[in-house]
Scaffold this motif. Structure first.
Motif, PDB file in Angstrom:
ATOM      1  N   UNK A 194       9.553   3.617  32.989  1.00 15.65           N
ATOM      2  CA  UNK A 194      10.727   3.207  32.224  1.00 15.65           C
ATOM      3  C   UNK A 194      10.419   1.970  31.376  1.00 15.65           C
ATOM      4  N   UNK A 195       9.275   2.023  30.705  1.00 12.53           N
ATOM      5  CA  UNK A 195       9.018   1.080  29.637  1.00 12.53           C
ATOM      6  C   UNK A 195       9.800   1.512  28.408  1.00 12.53           C
ATOM      7  N   UNK A 196       9.511   0.951  27.236  1.00 12.46           N
ATOM      8  CA  UNK A 196      10.286   1.301  26.041  1.00 12.46           C
ATOM      9  C   UNK A 196      10.300   2.792  25.716  1.00 12.46           C
ATOM     10  N   UNK A 197       9.147   3.477  25.873  1.00 11.17           N
ATOM     11  CA  UNK A 197       9.119   4.913  25.587  1.00 11.17           C
ATOM     12  C   UNK A 197       9.905   5.675  26.639  1.00 11.17           C
ATOM     13  N   UNK A 204      17.652   9.453  25.199  1.00 11.92           N
ATOM     14  CA  UNK A 204      17.733  10.646  24.361  1.00 11.92           C
ATOM     15  C   UNK A 204      18.008  11.898  25.200  1.00 11.92           C
ATOM     16  N   UNK A 205      17.391  11.996  26.380  1.00 15.84           N
ATOM     17  CA  UNK A 205      17.612  13.164  27.233  1.00 15.84           C
ATOM     18  C   UNK A 205      19.081  13.282  27.620  1.00 15.84           C
ATOM     19  N   UNK A 209      22.111  16.132  26.593  1.00 14.30           N
ATOM     20  CA  UNK A 209      22.981  16.776  27.562  1.00 14.30           C
ATOM     21  C   UNK A 209      22.328  17.061  28.897  1.00 14.30           C
ATOM     22  N   UNK A 210      21.064  16.679  29.078  1.00  9.70           N
ATOM     23  CA  UNK A 210      20.332  16.982  30.304  1.00  9.70           C
ATOM     24  C   UNK A 210      20.692  16.012  31.425  1.00  9.70           C
ATOM     25  N   UNK A 211      20.346  16.395  32.647  1.00  9.15           N
ATOM     26  CA  UNK A 211      20.447  15.505  33.801  1.00  9.15           C
ATOM     27  C   UNK A 211      19.113  14.788  33.945  1.00  9.15           C
ATOM     28  N   UNK A 212      19.151  13.462  34.161  1.00  6.22           N
ATOM     29  CA  UNK A 212      17.930  12.653  34.089  1.00  6.22           C
ATOM     30  C   UNK A 212      17.654  11.949  35.419  1.00  6.22           C
ATOM     31  N   UNK A 213      16.405  12.092  35.883  1.00 11.13           N
ATOM     32  CA  UNK A 213      15.900  11.329  37.023  1.00 11.13           C
ATOM     33  C   UNK A 213      14.852  10.376  36.476  1.00 11.13           C
ATOM     34  N   UNK A 214      15.095   9.073  36.598  1.00 10.50           N
ATOM     35  CA  UNK A 214      14.187   8.052  36.048  1.00 10.50           C
ATOM     36  C   UNK A 214      13.389   7.413  37.176  1.00 10.50           C
ATOM     37  N   UNK A 215      12.085   7.232  36.946  1.00  9.99           N
ATOM     38  CA  UNK A 215      11.213   6.643  37.952  1.00  9.99           C
ATOM     39  C   UNK A 215      10.476   5.444  37.394  1.00  9.99           C
ATOM     40  N   UNK A 216      10.379   4.389  38.205  1.00  9.62           N
ATOM     41  CA  UNK A 216       9.597   3.209  37.853  1.00  9.62           C
ATOM     42  C   UNK A 216       9.426   2.371  39.121  1.00  9.62           C
ATOM     43  N   UNK A 217       8.384   1.528  39.121  1.00  5.99           N
ATOM     44  CA  UNK A 217       8.143   0.659  40.275  1.00  5.99           C
ATOM     45  C   UNK A 217       8.849  -0.688  40.125  1.00  5.99           C
ATOM     46  N   UNK A 223      17.199  -0.525  36.630  1.00  5.96           N
ATOM     47  CA  UNK A 223      18.562  -0.892  36.248  1.00  5.96           C
ATOM     48  C   UNK A 223      18.800  -0.594  34.771  1.00  5.96           C
ATOM     49  N   UNK A 224      17.808  -0.883  33.935  1.00  2.23           N
ATOM     50  CA  UNK A 224      17.937  -0.543  32.518  1.00  2.23           C
ATOM     51  C   UNK A 224      18.084   0.964  32.341  1.00  2.23           C
ATOM     52  N   UNK A 225      17.344   1.736  33.128  1.00  5.49           N
ATOM     53  CA  UNK A 225      17.456   3.194  33.051  1.00  5.49           C
ATOM     54  C   UNK A 225      18.868   3.647  33.403  1.00  5.49           C
ATOM     55  N   UNK A 226      19.447   3.034  34.428  1.00  5.76           N
ATOM     56  CA  UNK A 226      20.835   3.377  34.771  1.00  5.76           C
ATOM     57  C   UNK A 226      21.780   2.995  33.632  1.00  5.76           C
ATOM     58  N   UNK A 227      21.524   1.844  33.020  1.00 10.77           N
ATOM     59  CA  UNK A 227      22.350   1.421  31.890  1.00 10.77           C
ATOM     60  C   UNK A 227      22.246   2.403  30.729  1.00 10.77           C
ATOM     61  N   UNK A 228      21.085   3.033  30.586  1.00 13.53           N
ATOM     62  CA  UNK A 228      20.876   3.994  29.502  1.00 13.53           C
ATOM     63  C   UNK A 228      21.296   5.407  29.892  1.00 13.53           C
ATOM     64  N   UNK A 229      21.868   5.558  31.084  1.00 15.76           N
ATOM     65  CA  UNK A 229      22.480   6.837  31.437  1.00 15.76           C
ATOM     66  C   UNK A 229      21.777   7.660  32.491  1.00 15.76           C
ATOM     67  N   UNK A 230      20.707   7.164  33.103  1.00 12.32           N
ATOM     68  CA  UNK A 230      20.014   7.940  34.128  1.00 12.32           C
ATOM     69  C   UNK A 230      20.981   8.338  35.241  1.00 12.32           C
ATOM     70  N   UNK A 231      20.926   9.598  35.666  1.00 12.56           N
ATOM     71  CA  UNK A 231      21.790  10.072  36.743  1.00 12.56           C
ATOM     72  C   UNK A 231      21.284   9.624  38.112  1.00 12.56           C
ATOM     73  N   UNK A 232      19.961   9.545  38.255  1.00 11.79           N
ATOM     74  CA  UNK A 232      19.337   9.112  39.497  1.00 11.79           C
ATOM     75  C   UNK A 232      18.119   8.261  39.158  1.00 11.79           C
ATOM     76  N   UNK A 233      17.814   7.294  40.010  1.00 10.70           N
ATOM     77  CA  UNK A 233      16.606   6.488  39.829  1.00 10.70           C
ATOM     78  C   UNK A 233      15.814   6.485  41.133  1.00 10.70           C
ATOM     79  N   UNK A 234      14.493   6.453  40.984  1.00  7.31           N
ATOM     80  CA  UNK A 234      13.584   6.470  42.132  1.00  7.31           C
ATOM     81  C   UNK A 234      12.510   5.427  41.925  1.00  7.31           C
TER      82      UNK A 234
END
Length: 362
Positions: A194-197, A204-205, A209-217, A223-234
């Motif tokens: 979950x860097x800039x790309x 964008x995902x 309209x897609x469901x998004x699972x975002x991963x980062x260490x 938290x930024x991924x959740x702010x950008x709409x991620x449905x789940x984070x790991x």
């Protein structure tokens, strides 16, 4: 990298523009950089000069900065996320193409212009002599930038110069990757890194309209991924990402699509394992290797593809997509700098003390 106070002071003094001269930031290799004196560029017949308003910092800049010592003929002005205003146009440039005062982005590649890749707008894949501005051609870490007129893409009125800089590399790369895998609204996608790309992929995902699972260490990036709409984070440091993703998908089958943006070899393996039968994994992060069991790919009829930045048409399409949907691409930038703060900015960037940075010009 030389980060002592005297070196910074020397760079700040060198940045003063005198007459028709400008200062451009160059990387010397081995973690060293400096400002050099350049004449203000003058456009050739088919060229334009862009007055830079925003020039983004990209993770690939650190590869350039820390590569072996460069020869003098390899040193160019850095910066491959340009956005600004047309300051001058060449004699052969038609007003219908571009005119002084236009707000523009730059497609940061040029090539032979005649091979199939160039003719289709994929100049980064030129069959002959590829130029990457900010790589082996002068880039945007300076007050002005001279480029061929065909590389100019109009910046939608709704977008800021910062947004245009983001679309000019990182966000455009994310958009192209999602187009590469034909992401559909009824699918679930796992975005590794979950860097800039990666954050752009997440944003964008969701807009697709897609469901998004975002991963980062990193918890801040999650938290930024959740702010950008991620449905789940790991966080792979806390949970087995393969098992966690399977638990989040119907029947434990895995996701339809995955994009890997970190270049981490383990993450690449995981990104291929988490897609279900007939699923597709896209590698976006550059450099490094990957090891995997071929039968994982073959027996489950999976696809493994790569995606390198974008074409001119896709950059334009991405900008229109961001504008039409009102996406907050500006939020990708966590810090703004003036160019004379470059030494400090890149030191913080390399130490991962900031997210994506951007140089702002008056």
């Amino acid at each position: 990298m030389e980060r002592g106070v005297p070196f910074r002071k020397r760079l700040r003094i060198l940045f003063v523009v005198e007459g028709n001269r400008m200062k451009g930031l160059v990387f010397l290799g081995e973690g060293k950089m400096e400002f050099r004196d350049y004449a203000d560029p003058v456009p050739g017949p088919d060229e334009v000069v862009v007055r830079i308003k925003a020039s983004g910092m990209c993770g690939s800049d650190l590869n350039h900065l820390n590569e072996p010592k460069r020869r003098e003929d390899q040193i160019v002005i850095e910066g491959h996320e340009p956005c600004g205003v047309i300051a001058e146009v060449g004699s052969a440039v038609r007003a219908s193409e571009v005119k002084i005062g236009d707000r523009v982005m730059v497609y940061h590649y040029d090539g032979c212009r005649t091979c199939p890749n160039c003719r289709s707008g994929w100049m980064q894949n030129c069959d002959h002599d590829r130029i990457a501005f900010g790589g082996n051609g002068h880039g945007a870490h300076a007050q002005f930038m001279k480029v061929p007129a065909h590389t100019i893409i109009k910046l939608p009125d709704e977008l800021t110069f910062k947004a245009g800089a983001a679309v000019g590399c990182g966000s455009g790369t994310a958009y192209a990757a999602l187009k590469r895998i034909n992401l559909l609204a009824d699918e679930t996608i796992a975005v590794f890194g979950q860097g800039p790309v990666g954050l752009s992929c997440t944003m964008f995902a969701k807009a697709f309209g897609a469901r998004v699972i975002a991963l980062d260490v990193g918890e801040e990036r999650l938290q930024m991924a959740r702010d950008f709409g991620a449905d789940f984070t790991i966080n792979p440091l806390k949970d087995d990402p393969v098992a966690a993703i399977r638990d989040l998908t119907r029947g434990g089958l895995g996701v339809e699509k995955a994009v890997e943006c970190s270049s981490n070899p383990i993450a690449r393996q995981q990104a291929m394992k988490v897609v279900r039968q007939w699923g597709t994994t896209c590698l976006v992060g550059v450099h490094g290797g990957m090891e995997f069991e071929c039968n994982e790919l073959i027996s489950k009829q999976k696809s493994l593809v790569g995606s390198l930045t974008f074409s001119k048409n896709i950059q334009d399409e991405c900008a229109q997509f961001v504008a039409e949907r009102g996406l907050n691409v500006d939020a990708l930038f966590t810090h703004e700098f003036s160019l004379d703060q470059a030494v400090e900015a890149y030191a913080l960037f390399e130490q991962r003390k900031i997210g994506k940075g951007v140089f702002i010009f008056n």
